[in-house]
Design a protein around this motif. Structure first.
Motif, PDB file in Angstrom:
ATOM      1  N   THR A  47       1.551 -43.066   3.816  1.00 52.89           N
ATOM      2  CA  THR A  47       1.550 -41.897   4.695  1.00 52.89           C
ATOM      3  C   THR A  47       1.944 -40.644   3.933  1.00 52.89           C
ATOM      4  O   THR A  47       2.915 -40.654   3.169  1.00 52.89           O
ATOM      5  CB  THR A  47       2.535 -42.108   5.859  1.00 52.89           C
ATOM      6  OG1 THR A  47       2.143 -43.274   6.601  1.00 52.89           O
ATOM      7  CG2 THR A  47       2.553 -40.908   6.786  1.00 52.89           C
ATOM      8  N   ILE A  48       1.206 -39.567   4.180  1.00 53.47           N
ATOM      9  CA  ILE A  48       1.531 -38.262   3.603  1.00 53.47           C
ATOM     10  C   ILE A  48       1.746 -37.272   4.741  1.00 53.47           C
ATOM     11  O   ILE A  48       0.877 -37.094   5.600  1.00 53.47           O
ATOM     12  CB  ILE A  48       0.411 -37.767   2.672  1.00 53.47           C
ATOM     13  CG1 ILE A  48       0.233 -38.745   1.504  1.00 53.47           C
ATOM     14  CG2 ILE A  48       0.728 -36.367   2.147  1.00 53.47           C
ATOM     15  CD1 ILE A  48      -0.964 -38.449   0.626  1.00 53.47           C
ATOM     16  N   MET A  49       2.928 -36.672   4.766  1.00 53.77           N
ATOM     17  CA  MET A  49       3.275 -35.632   5.736  1.00 53.77           C
ATOM     18  C   MET A  49       3.158 -34.280   5.038  1.00 53.77           C
ATOM     19  O   MET A  49       3.707 -34.092   3.953  1.00 53.77           O
ATOM     20  CB  MET A  49       4.713 -35.817   6.215  1.00 53.77           C
ATOM     21  CG  MET A  49       4.928 -36.992   7.135  1.00 53.77           C
ATOM     22  SD  MET A  49       4.540 -36.594   8.848  1.00 53.77           S
ATOM     23  CE  MET A  49       5.739 -35.302   9.185  1.00 53.77           C
ATOM     24  N   ILE A  50       2.479 -33.329   5.681  1.00 53.92           N
ATOM     25  CA  ILE A  50       2.269 -32.017   5.070  1.00 53.92           C
ATOM     26  C   ILE A  50       2.784 -30.925   6.002  1.00 53.92           C
ATOM     27  O   ILE A  50       2.355 -30.828   7.160  1.00 53.92           O
ATOM     28  CB  ILE A  50       0.785 -31.780   4.745  1.00 53.92           C
ATOM     29  CG1 ILE A  50       0.274 -32.873   3.803  1.00 53.92           C
ATOM     30  CG2 ILE A  50       0.587 -30.400   4.121  1.00 53.92           C
ATOM     31  CD1 ILE A  50      -1.207 -32.787   3.490  1.00 53.92           C
ATOM     32  N   ALA A  51       3.725 -30.131   5.501  1.00 52.16           N
ATOM     33  CA  ALA A  51       4.263 -28.990   6.239  1.00 52.16           C
ATOM     34  C   ALA A  51       3.458 -27.757   5.856  1.00 52.16           C
ATOM     35  O   ALA A  51       3.518 -27.294   4.715  1.00 52.16           O
ATOM     36  CB  ALA A  51       5.743 -28.800   5.909  1.00 52.16           C
ATOM     37  N   MET A  52       2.698 -27.223   6.805  1.00 53.56           N
ATOM     38  CA  MET A  52       1.834 -26.080   6.533  1.00 53.56           C
ATOM     39  C   MET A  52       2.575 -24.766   6.784  1.00 53.56           C
ATOM     40  O   MET A  52       3.368 -24.651   7.724  1.00 53.56           O
ATOM     41  CB  MET A  52       0.589 -26.133   7.419  1.00 53.56           C
ATOM     42  CG  MET A  52      -0.255 -27.387   7.274  1.00 53.56           C
ATOM     43  SD  MET A  52      -0.853 -27.672   5.593  1.00 53.56           S
ATOM     44  CE  MET A  52      -1.770 -26.149   5.297  1.00 53.56           C
ATOM     45  N   GLU A  53       2.297 -23.806   5.932  1.00 55.94           N
ATOM     46  CA  GLU A  53       2.810 -22.445   6.120  1.00 55.94           C
ATOM     47  C   GLU A  53       1.797 -21.485   5.519  1.00 55.94           C
ATOM     48  O   GLU A  53       1.560 -21.499   4.310  1.00 55.94           O
ATOM     49  CB  GLU A  53       4.174 -22.277   5.458  1.00 55.94           C
ATOM     50  CG  GLU A  53       4.780 -20.898   5.717  1.00 55.94           C
ATOM     51  CD  GLU A  53       6.187 -20.761   5.179  1.00 55.94           C
ATOM     52  OE1 GLU A  53       6.734 -19.648   5.262  1.00 55.94           O
ATOM     53  OE2 GLU A  53       6.734 -21.759   4.679  1.00 55.94           O
TER      54      GLU A  53
END
Length: 236
Positions: A47-53
């Motif tokens: 699993t890869i979690m990506i925090a977008m900004e």
């Protein structure tokens, strides 16, 4: 963050999706690795979690034992700004525009390198004990391992053939409270997100239980308790 990530995962066809990529705006980069670990435990997939900004996102990934996460991300490197890590954990930076293509290719790489048998969620157990040994002395000993967290998880114990001292009780919307019988009386146990499994339990049927031993501090009182990780009918 965890609830939103779960919702994203449940919209996927998990029978066909062997690698998970979830992304969201407003997620704190400092917690996404922890959430990724939880999703790996629950769904049994890298699993890869990506925090977008803005136009860019920072991701943190965790893997299962059968999948080399660093190599898997490397197969998608042309879609990334940068990445690094090792077999079990990795980080990356990605442009927002590349997110759909990355999610699709990462899932394809995982599907190519894994089998359905690899996707059974794993529970790491550090020590098997008799339930009578789950006492204050052992909990005090474990404090020498603190601080626990990512990279140094608290020990998971396993006790077999444990009997319930009373019927299970649902706490709130998702908690499950058990009373585990010991020779000294009973040990309280709590399992969050396990309420839906209450019907599996019967006071006349012993269980094998995996748990973390901890102190429950509440209203000025301190009680020893087992924080449930999983349970099953006792092996015969």
């Amino acid at each position: 963050t965890l609830d939103e990530a779960r919702r994203q995962v449940t919209t996927l066809d998990l029978d066909a999706t062997y690698g998970l990529v979830v992304a969201g705006d407003g997620w704190h980069p400092g917690v996404i690795g922890i959430v990724a670990s939880r999703l790996v435990e629950e769904f049994g997939r890298p699993t890869i979690m990506i925090a977008m900004e803005g136009d860019e996102g920072k991701g943190s990934g965790r893997s299962i034992s059968a999948f080399d996460l660093h190599a898997g991300i490397g197969a998608c490197s042309d879609l990334l700004v940068r990445y690094g890590g090792h077999r079990a954990a990795a980080g990356l930076t990605i442009a927002r525009a590349q997110l759909p293509a990355f999610a699709e290719r990462f899932a394809a790489v995982a599907r190519e390198r894994l089998t359905a048998d690899d996707l059974v969620p794993e529970l790491r157990v550090d020590l098997e004990i008799a339930i009578d040994d789950a006492g204050s002395d052992l909990e005090t000993l474990f404090r020498h391992l603190e601080p626990c967290g990512v990279g140094n998880p608290s020990p998971v114990l396993c006790a077999r053939g444990v009997r319930l001292a009373g019927p299970p009780k649902v706490v709130g919307s998702s908690g499950l409270r058990l009373r585990l019988a010991t020779s000294r009386g009973e040990l309280g146990a709590i399992g969050w997100d396990l309420a839906h499994r209450a019907r599996e339990l019967d006071v006349h049927t012993p269980i094998d239980v995996a748990f973390r031993l901890e102190r429950d501090e509440w209203n000025g009182e301190s009680r020893l308790q087992a924080k449930l990780a999983d349970f099953r009918p006792a092996a015969r």
